[in-house]
Design an enzyme around this catalytic site. Structure first.
Site, PDB file in Angstrom:
ATOM      1  N   CYS B 423      -7.491   1.248   7.701  1.00 12.71           N
ATOM      2  CA  CYS B 423      -8.597   1.819   8.466  1.00 12.71           C
ATOM      3  C   CYS B 423      -9.953   1.600   7.796  1.00 12.71           C
ATOM      4  CB  CYS B 423      -8.358   3.290   8.743  1.00 12.71           C
ATOM      5  SG  CYS B 423      -8.159   4.279   7.266  1.00 12.71           S
ATOM      6  N   HIS B 467      -7.976   9.174   6.869  1.00 11.39           N
ATOM      7  CA  HIS B 467      -8.458   8.219   7.857  1.00 11.39           C
ATOM      8  C   HIS B 467      -9.979   8.126   7.740  1.00 11.39           C
ATOM      9  CE1 HIS B 467      -8.025   5.734  11.344  1.00 11.39           C
ATOM     10  NE2 HIS B 467      -8.789   6.498  12.115  1.00 11.39           N
ATOM     11  N   ASP B 483     -13.527   4.758  16.862  1.00  8.40           N
ATOM     12  CA  ASP B 483     -12.455   4.518  15.897  1.00  8.40           C
ATOM     13  C   ASP B 483     -11.959   3.098  16.046  1.00  8.40           C
ATOM     14  OD1 ASP B 483     -10.476   4.509  14.090  1.00  8.40           O
ATOM     15  OD2 ASP B 483      -9.443   6.289  14.836  1.00  8.40           O
TER      16      ASP B 483
END
Lengths: 305, 676
Positions: B423, B467, B483
């Protein structure tokens, strides 16, 4: 030792049939250095019992039949002037013996009764200012007739208190009576009995009684019995401390007979009736025995609170 | 003659085992040499006790002490501070056993043991360790009873039982104190180092760091919702934002020339303009929840955007995250209300705009060129952002826990060469591309998702849920969350890391761990353990000053010190009055001896069995009657009667305590045997 006592009791039971309980009580009373009052009709075997006891414990035995014209000197003895030595000499009375059977004690005048009872308590006789100890052991079995009261002088409570136990033999059961009737003369049998214990051994047993252990809980139980006899409202007057001491001593002797070196509540319960019945008078009517049973049932054996 | 105050022999089992067990948590946690030295020293002491060795002299003890201090210095580099201090304490505690000559030394040992036990709480505060410490406490109190018990030849178990009773009786008072004694914030804070690798989020992020964090399954925090639990795709727990990029590393930074008062708003501080604006814009609350956070050693708190907390020591920062005044050195819980609302629609301040588009010059030129070209081709900032997401989704990007290393131009290298990332790679590149096109953007770091525990209906968020995502400022919309990882691996958001990686043929656990996790029974068990731990964290560890005030204000109304003291006095006083009444009640019935109570218990048992022996019957006859009624229990009954007679009527000879225990055992046996 206890086996010797057991043999003695068995031997006596062979003569006085069917009265083992009473015999044991009588022996316990002897071991506890107490005196025994037997309240019974004539012919129930009182004399035989006394005789037999004297034989098996090898005790010197005398019997006195009390009558209303009896004087203290007839029991205690008299000093007689001996013209040869020009001195008074004592003729000891029948009281100078180890086992005295005082038959129908309530026929004598209070004065005579008093002389005997004093001797029982003091275990000595004072004549002409000289004290003479009575032999050891000294055991009096007194009898009285509960029915024929005419011309008698009933023992007052204070005098009754001198007796450790009061028992009564009662009629024998049918089988016992048949055995009794078919056997030979009991009095003769008693005379031929062999001693089972020497006097010395008996004295030793008496010393042993005092060493029987009475635990704090047991003494507590005895005390609660005494206390309830006073506060429970069952009796005119409660038991005296002397009665309490007697109860404990009798229980100790009973424990010794059972071959134990400690007293259990059963011992106390067994001797409670014989030790206390002649000292108490029920307040609510009914028999004294019933009141004593009530006393027994009212006091818990083990403290609960 | 002077009395020699010897340590009684019967106290030794508890002293030695108590010392060993008190040191055990530290031995398991701290250096290896400690877990060798402590048992050796204790063994030495046992040998001395058995007469095999003599007590060591002063020289030997002094050298041992120097050696242990040296070892501590070697392991920690210092003798100060909680870690080194505790190591030294435990070592010296074991050493103290070697100079336990007299009774007073034993007292010192026991007090030290209490202290060593208490230090275990510095490192762990879970329910299990608490129970463990409670048990060792029983041992140490048993030792304390033992050394005060001069009678020899007594079974040490008697002291243990007495200790158990005493501590059991102390529990109600402990609970009262726990609830009512005013909580003070700690006067000083002991910073205990977290264990190696247990880091959690950091204030900066370089490629590869979040993926490392994702390999840990330590708990970060738990969340308990009032009402519905939001779906996984909405569970974005923001903790901090990174606004500064140096070409490789994103860092948390506050623009210079901005004072803290203006940046973070606390309940008792001034409310800056932006905060008042937020208050004015917020509508209905979307989510209300309570977060119970594990100790992190940081001051960042995690919540869903836009969070408001009513706690006095929790502030809201301008970048929409909650911070605590001080670092979390213990479990901490806070209530949050989150609102779904636009933020900063009116526009950004000049300094803010400049700060959030800043990029190091010359970094990743190819990506920067692509960004400018695509922005020119797009009608709006939003359209450009969507095109980027679409591109990430359509191109061959891989989601992996093991991304390859990146060169100097990290973004170029990732976007056009490796295309394998976690991520942080996607977020970093996405934010770079936005900034390169002149759109203010920042990286948001925190956790995403969380596992629902059906038992408590709460979420557990663990380190592997870590995250990062991106927030960009768009005209008319304000700050909007993007995202980019979701564009590459949508399963990450919906189903979690494990499922997402499985989609790319990768797995977090290998072999046994994976098998264990798929076992439904073990899953249930782990849910149960988690549920218990959560309750512990909420009700015991989380019962701090603030919660105490809330709790007490339910009954007291306004909680003032006077009222608290009065409540404490009232509750403590009534507790003591109850105890006093009980004691008086016992004293009122003067001394039923134990055997009398035992007899009463026996009679009670018989009444229960339907026998009602009159009180005037001697025990022997009572027992005989019972034996007749219950032939199976006859032997036990007779034994009981025998022991009872021995205890009550026989001349005292045997050990009364032994008789007492035998009576109890026999009575229980009778109870068993007479059951029909």
């Amino acid at each position: 030792m206890t086996t010797a006592i057991g043999r003695a009791i068995t031997a006596v039971s062979g003569v006085v049939l069917g009265k083992e309980e009473q015999i044991r009580l009588a022996v316990a009373c002897l071991l506890a250095r107490g005196h025994l009052l037997i309240e019974d009709l004539p012919g129930m075997g009182k004399t035989t019992l006394a005789h037999a006891l004297a034989r098996v414990f090898s005790l010197e035995y005398r019997r006195v039949q009390f009558t209303s014209d009896m004087l203290p000197a007839d029991i205690l003895g008299v000093s007689i002037f001996d013209p040869d030595s020009r001195e008074f000499q004592l003729r000891p009375g029948p009281v100078f013996t180890q086992l005295l059977l005082a038959d129908e004690i309530n026929r004598a005048t209070p004065k005579t009764q008093g002389a005997l009872l004093e001797a029982m308590e003091e275990r000595q006789v004072t004549l002409d200012g000289v004290s003479r100890p009575l032999p050891e052991p000294f055991y009096v079995i007194a009898t009285q007739n509960p029915v024929t009261q005419a011309g008698t002088f009933p023992l007052p409570e204070s005098q009754l208190d001198r007796f450790l136990m009061r028992i009564s033999l009662g009629y024998p059961s049918a089988e016992t009576e048949i055995a009794l009737l078919s056997g030979s003369d009991r009095r003769q049998q008693a005379l031929t009995m062999k001693p089972q214990l020497s006097t010395a051994e008996l004295m030793q047993m008496m010393l042993l009684v005092e060493k029987i252990h009475a635990s704090a809980d047991l003494i507590d139980y005895v005390q609660r019995l005494l206390g309830y006899s006073r506060d429970g409202g069952l009796f005119v007057a409660g038991l005296s401390p002397r009665a309490g001491l007697g109860l404990l001593r009798a229980a100790r002797a009973w424990a010794l007979l059972a071959g134990r070196d400690y007293v259990t509540p059963e011992d106390v319960q067994v001797v409670l009736g014989p030790v206390t019945s002649h000292r108490l008078q029920g307040s609510a009517g009914g028999t004294t025995a019933a009141s004593i049973q009530q006393l027994l049932e009212a006091v818990p054996v083990v403290r609960r609170s | 003659m002077a009395r020699v105050y010897q340590v009684p022999r019967h106290a030794f089992p508890w002293l030695i085992s108590g010392a060993l067990l008190a040191s055990l948590p530290h031995m398991l946690r701290a250096e290896l040499w400690l877990s060798v030295v402590v048992p050796l020293l204790l063994l030495w002491r046992i040998m001395i006790q058995r007469g095999r060795f003599a007590m060591p002299g002063k020289l030997v003890r002094g050298m041992l002490l120097l050696g242990l201090a040296g070892a501590t210095l070697y392991s920690h580099g210092t003798l100060l501070g909680p870690d080194a201090g505790v190591t030294l304490l435990v070592a010296a505690f074991a050493l103290k056993m070697l100079e336990m000559f007299r009774l007073r030394d034993a007292y010192v040992v026991i007090i030290l043991a209490f202290f060593v036990l208490a230090t275990a709480f510095l490192f762990s505060t879970g329910p299990l360790i608490t129970i463990y410490i409670g048990l060792v406490l029983v041992l140490m109190v048993a030792a304390l009873i033992g050394i005060n018990h001069p009678e020899s030849g007594v079974s040490p178990w008697r002291h243990f039982r007495l200790s158990l009773t005493m501590l059991g009786q102390a529990i109600p008072l402990m609970l009262v104190f726990f609830m009512l004694v005013p909580r003070l914030p700690p006067l000083w804070s002991l910073k205990v180092e977290q264990q190696q690798g247990k880091t959690g989020m950091s204030d900066s992020m370089a490629p590869g760091e979040i993926s490392r964090l994702s390999r840990q399954n330590d708990l970060a925090f738990r969340v308990e919702f009032e009402g519905d639990v939001p779906p996984p795709s909405l569970r974005y727990w923001r903790g901090l934002t990174y606004g500064w990029f140096d070409g490789r590393r994103w860092s948390q930074a506050v623009p210079p020339a901005l004072d803290r008062q203006e940046y973070v708003r606390f309940a008792n501080g001034v409310s800056p303009q932006w905060y008042l604006q937020l208050l004015a814009d917020r509508g209905d609350a979307a989510w209300k929840y309570r977060v119970v956070m594990e100790r992190s050693g940081r001051q960042w708190l995690y919540a869903m955007s836009v969070p408001f907390s009513d706690k006095a020591d929790v502030g809201l920062a301008r970048d929409l995250r909650l911070v605590r005044r001080t670092d979390l050195e213990a479990t901490y819980d806070y209530r949050v209300t989150s609102y779904l609302m636009p933020v900063a629609v009116e526009g950004l301040k000049d300094w803010e705009r400049q700060f959030y588009v800043a990029l190091p010059s010359g970094s990743s030129p190819r990506a920067a060129a692509m960004a400018q070209q695509w922005r020119d081709e797009s009608v709006s900032d939003a359209a450009y952002a969507n095109r980027l997401l679409r591109w990430l989704n359509e191109e061959q990007f891989y989601y992996t826990l093991e991304p390859p290393l990146l060169g100097q131009h990290t973004v170029d290298d990732f976007l056009f060469r490796t295309r394998r990332g976690f991520c942080e790679h996607y977020a970093s590149s996405f934010a770079f591309l936005l900034r390169a096109a002149g759109i203010p953007a920042r990286i948001v770091a925190g956790y995403q998702g969380g596992q629902l525990n059906p038992l408590g209906n709460h979420l557990q968020v663990r380190q592997y849920d870590a995250h990062v995502w991106v927030e960009a400022w768009l005209p008319e919309q304000g700050w909007v969350e993007f995202d980019p990882t979701a564009a590459v691996a949508p399963a990450r958001i919906e189903l979690g890391l494990e499922q997402a990686l499985a989609g790319f043929d990768e797995q977090t656990d290998t072999g046994l761990a994976a098998v264990l996790r798929s076992n439904p029974l073990l899953t249930r068990l782990s849910h149960l353990i988690d549920y218990i731990e959560f309750g512990w964290a909420k009700w015991v560890l989380g019962y701090n000053q603030q919660n105490q005030l809330e709790f007490l204000s339910r009954w007291l109304g306004k909680v003032t010190p006077e009222r608290m003291v009065m409540t404490l006095a009232a509750v403590g006083g009534s507790l003591m009055t109850v105890m006093l009444i009980w004691m008086l009640w016992r004293a009122r019935r003067p001394g039923l001896k134990w055997w009398q109570r035992e007899y009463r218990a026996m009679l009670r048992l018989m009444r229960k069995r339907g026998l009602n022996p009159p009180a005037h019957l001697p025990p022997a006859q009572v027992i005989a009657a019972a034996a007749q009624r219950y032939p199976r229990a006859a032997a036990a009954l007779q034994d009981w009667q025998h022991c009872f007679e021995a205890a009550v009527y026989r001349p005292p000879a045997a050990d009364p305590e032994l008789l007492r225990r035998q009576l109890v055992v026999l009575r229980r046996k009778v109870a068993r045997m007479s059951r029909l």
